[in-house]
Design a protein around this motif. Sequence first.
Motif, short mmCIF file in Angstrom:
data_model
loop_
_atom_site.label_atom_id
_atom_site.label_comp_id
_atom_site.label_asym_id
_atom_site.label_seq_id
_atom_site.Cartn_x
_atom_site.Cartn_y
_atom_site.Cartn_z
N LEU A 1 0.86 -1.18 0.00
CA LEU A 1 0.00 0.00 0.00
C LEU A 1 0.90 1.23 0.00
O LEU A 1 1.80 1.33 0.83
CB LEU A 1 -0.90 0.01 1.24
CG LEU A 1 -1.86 -1.18 1.38
CD1 LEU A 1 -2.68 -1.03 2.64
CD2 LEU A 1 -2.76 -1.29 0.17
N TYR A 2 0.64 2.14 -0.90
CA TYR A 2 1.53 3.28 -1.08
C TYR A 2 0.96 4.51 -0.38
O TYR A 2 -0.11 5.01 -0.72
CB TYR A 2 1.73 3.56 -2.57
CG TYR A 2 2.75 2.64 -3.20
CD1 TYR A 2 3.97 3.12 -3.64
CD2 TYR A 2 2.51 1.28 -3.31
CE1 TYR A 2 4.92 2.28 -4.18
CE2 TYR A 2 3.44 0.42 -3.86
CZ TYR A 2 4.65 0.93 -4.30
OH TYR A 2 5.60 0.09 -4.84
N PHE A 3 1.71 5.00 0.62
CA PHE A 3 1.38 6.23 1.31
C PHE A 3 2.50 7.24 1.10
O PHE A 3 3.61 6.89 0.69
CB PHE A 3 1.22 5.98 2.82
CG PHE A 3 0.02 5.15 3.18
CD1 PHE A 3 -1.21 5.75 3.38
CD2 PHE A 3 0.12 3.78 3.32
CE1 PHE A 3 -2.32 4.98 3.71
CE2 PHE A 3 -0.97 3.00 3.65
CZ PHE A 3 -2.21 3.61 3.85
N GLY A 4 2.21 8.52 1.41
CA GLY A 4 3.24 9.55 1.31
C GLY A 4 4.04 9.63 2.59
O GLY A 4 3.66 9.10 3.64
N SER A 5 5.17 10.32 2.52
CA SER A 5 5.98 10.59 3.71
C SER A 5 5.32 11.70 4.51
O SER A 5 4.30 12.26 4.12
CB SER A 5 7.39 11.01 3.30
OG SER A 5 7.34 12.21 2.56
N LYS A 6 5.91 12.05 5.66
CA LYS A 6 5.38 13.15 6.47
C LYS A 6 5.34 14.44 5.68
O LYS A 6 4.47 15.28 5.85
CB LYS A 6 6.22 13.33 7.74
CG LYS A 6 5.94 12.30 8.82
CD LYS A 6 6.67 12.66 10.09
CE LYS A 6 6.33 11.68 11.20
NZ LYS A 6 7.00 12.01 12.45
N GLU A 7 6.34 14.62 4.81
CA GLU A 7 6.43 15.86 4.04
C GLU A 7 5.40 15.89 2.91
O GLU A 7 4.74 16.89 2.68
CB GLU A 7 7.84 16.02 3.45
CG GLU A 7 8.93 16.28 4.49
CD GLU A 7 9.27 15.04 5.30
OE1 GLU A 7 9.02 13.92 4.81
OE2 GLU A 7 9.76 15.20 6.44
N THR A 8 5.24 14.77 2.19
CA THR A 8 4.34 14.76 1.04
C THR A 8 2.90 14.53 1.47
O THR A 8 1.98 15.10 0.88
CB THR A 8 4.74 13.67 0.04
OG1 THR A 8 4.63 12.39 0.68
CG2 THR A 8 6.18 13.86 -0.42
N GLY A 9 2.70 13.67 2.47
CA GLY A 9 1.41 13.57 3.11
C GLY A 9 0.31 12.85 2.36
O GLY A 9 -0.86 13.04 2.68
N GLU A 10 0.61 12.02 1.35
CA GLU A 10 -0.46 11.23 0.75
C GLU A 10 -1.00 10.26 1.79
O GLU A 10 -0.28 9.37 2.25
CB GLU A 10 0.07 10.47 -0.47
CG GLU A 10 0.46 11.37 -1.64
CD GLU A 10 -0.74 12.07 -2.27
OE1 GLU A 10 -1.89 11.68 -1.96
OE2 GLU A 10 -0.55 13.01 -3.04
N LYS A 11 -2.26 10.40 2.16
CA LYS A 11 -2.77 9.72 3.34
C LYS A 11 -3.82 8.66 3.06
O LYS A 11 -4.37 8.08 3.98
CB LYS A 11 -3.35 10.75 4.31
CG LYS A 11 -2.28 11.65 4.89
CD LYS A 11 -2.74 12.28 6.18
CE LYS A 11 -1.54 12.53 7.08
NZ LYS A 11 -1.91 12.57 8.47
N LYS A 12 -4.15 8.43 1.79
CA LYS A 12 -5.16 7.44 1.48
C LYS A 12 -4.69 6.54 0.35
O LYS A 12 -3.93 6.95 -0.51
CB LYS A 12 -6.47 8.11 1.08
CG LYS A 12 -7.15 8.88 2.19
CD LYS A 12 -8.50 9.39 1.74
CE LYS A 12 -9.19 10.17 2.86
NZ LYS A 12 -10.52 10.66 2.45
N CYS A 13 -5.16 5.30 0.37
CA CYS A 13 -4.92 4.41 -0.75
C CYS A 13 -6.09 3.45 -0.86
O CYS A 13 -6.95 3.36 0.02
CB CYS A 13 -3.58 3.69 -0.62
SG CYS A 13 -3.47 2.64 0.80
N LEU A 14 -6.10 2.71 -1.96
CA LEU A 14 -7.25 1.90 -2.31
C LEU A 14 -6.87 0.42 -2.40
O LEU A 14 -5.83 0.07 -2.96
CB LEU A 14 -7.80 2.36 -3.67
CG LEU A 14 -9.07 1.70 -4.20
CD1 LEU A 14 -10.26 2.10 -3.36
CD2 LEU A 14 -9.29 2.10 -5.66
N ILE A 15 -7.72 -0.44 -1.83
CA ILE A 15 -7.60 -1.88 -2.01
C ILE A 15 -8.85 -2.35 -2.74
O ILE A 15 -9.97 -2.00 -2.35
CB ILE A 15 -7.49 -2.63 -0.67
CG1 ILE A 15 -6.28 -2.13 0.14
CG2 ILE A 15 -7.39 -4.13 -0.88
CD1 ILE A 15 -6.21 -2.73 1.54
#
Length: 518
Positions: A333-347
């Motif tokens: 599952l791909y999330f962002g780092s603290k700096e980039t902050g991508e906080k959601k992903c899909l299964i």
Amino acid sequence: MAEQRQDKAALISETRRRFEAEFLPDKSDKYDSRDVERLQQDDKWVENYLIWRHDVVDDTLKMIDESFQWRKEYTVNDLSESVLPKWLFEIGALFLHGYDKEGYKLFWFKVKHHTRDPKQQLEKKKLVAFWLEHYAKRDHGKPLTVVFDMAETGISHIDLDFVRFIVNCFTDYYPNFLTKIVIFEMPWIMNAAFKIVKGWLGPDAISMLKFTNKSDVQEYISGEYLPPHMGGTDSFKYSYPPLVDDDFQTPLCENGPITSEDEHESKEEIDADTKEAGDTNEAQNLNQKKMNSIEQISKTEETDKTEVKPKNAKKALTTFKGPLLHISPAEELYFGSKETGEKKCLIVLTNITKNVVAFKVRTTAPEKYRVKPSNSSCEPGTSLDIIVSLHGGFAASLQDRFLIMAAEMDQSSGAGVPELTQFWKEVPRTKVMEHRLRCHIIESSKPSSLTLKDNAFNIPAKTNEDLHIQLTHLLQINRRLEEQMNRCLWFQQLSVVLSLLSVTVAAFCFYLAYAQRS
């Protein structure tokens, strides 16, 4: 590579053949028949014995013989919570929690909670066997890292027989199951004892010993899985029940761990998000109208998901093809780092059977994640989207794991919450499909609007958490300073006494010399 596999297969075959011919006829009553059967069927198990004994078949057979006799003596295959005293779990001396920097599970031994007692020794040893067998069956023998936390220990906690038993479990009974032994703040009084322990270990195992303190323990374990007294930020607190194994322990729902207030909390969060956005566009107004059911909230979150889909589109093409469900993505599952902050992903789950498939999602970090839906069912031949999102100002970690559990339901079974709850209580473990996903962190120079929105509501909570950690850290430092001051005062007093004694002796010698002259 093909030749190596052929050589390994030949060694496995030889090991089995010789075990049947040389050991089984005379010692069948000393083995558990389930272990013998597994030896014949599980290539990986035999291979691990060979790896641990450097592919020397004679040594491998000796280890199999010893471990099989030990497994029957300790009734390893039948150990469970119900057959062990409850107080063993309550004291918190042994448990599984967290991962080291290489992704291996941590097996903690809190030495300060252990005291020598010959009457309890057998039960405590069985507790060790319970945890090792529990984890070995669940993760198919993936190696462990053992942590001896020796902070605040003294003479009363030294139990070389128990330490030797733990060491023997890894060196003699569980093949290829140990990565390293991290020993934290070993008291100087234990130096002589651990010289004895080293004598029990072979050269390979000695190289796995890592003596650490607060300044260097994070070379092996990151701070997020270390308690404050070890210089970390892990807020994990031991408690029992339930069984203290944080891995996939708590099913998730819309607001983390399942409670009766989940739906209410989920709606409150959507309300806050909508007000914060100011109802600036038609889509947000539509979201406001859809807040009356969890299913509709899931659809709303799926719409929001378009913000992160472009980054994950390539990985979503990878699919795990299980016997009940196809799961996409297959591994990460791909999330962002603290700096980039991508906080959601899909299964995406796809039911490939002709029956309804019940599923639920678990995680190693239930305090971090929300999953919509997390405990539901999927109709035959249909696909269902699951939204996984971070909350509370948390950031994803490479050590975080997700477990998707699935099982076929009878046509007559309902798919409501009561039916699903009862179904998971009754379904046999052998009929449950399990698939694990790990987290991956994406680096990017452009933070998303979703990250800013999520963080806006969680800064105070994060600040309070940081202050608590800092305060705990300061209290630990203060305690250590007090101990050092007390030791200094003791040495100072001792020095004064010795000085006075020296002066007295010197004066007495002068007096004797003067008396002899006169």
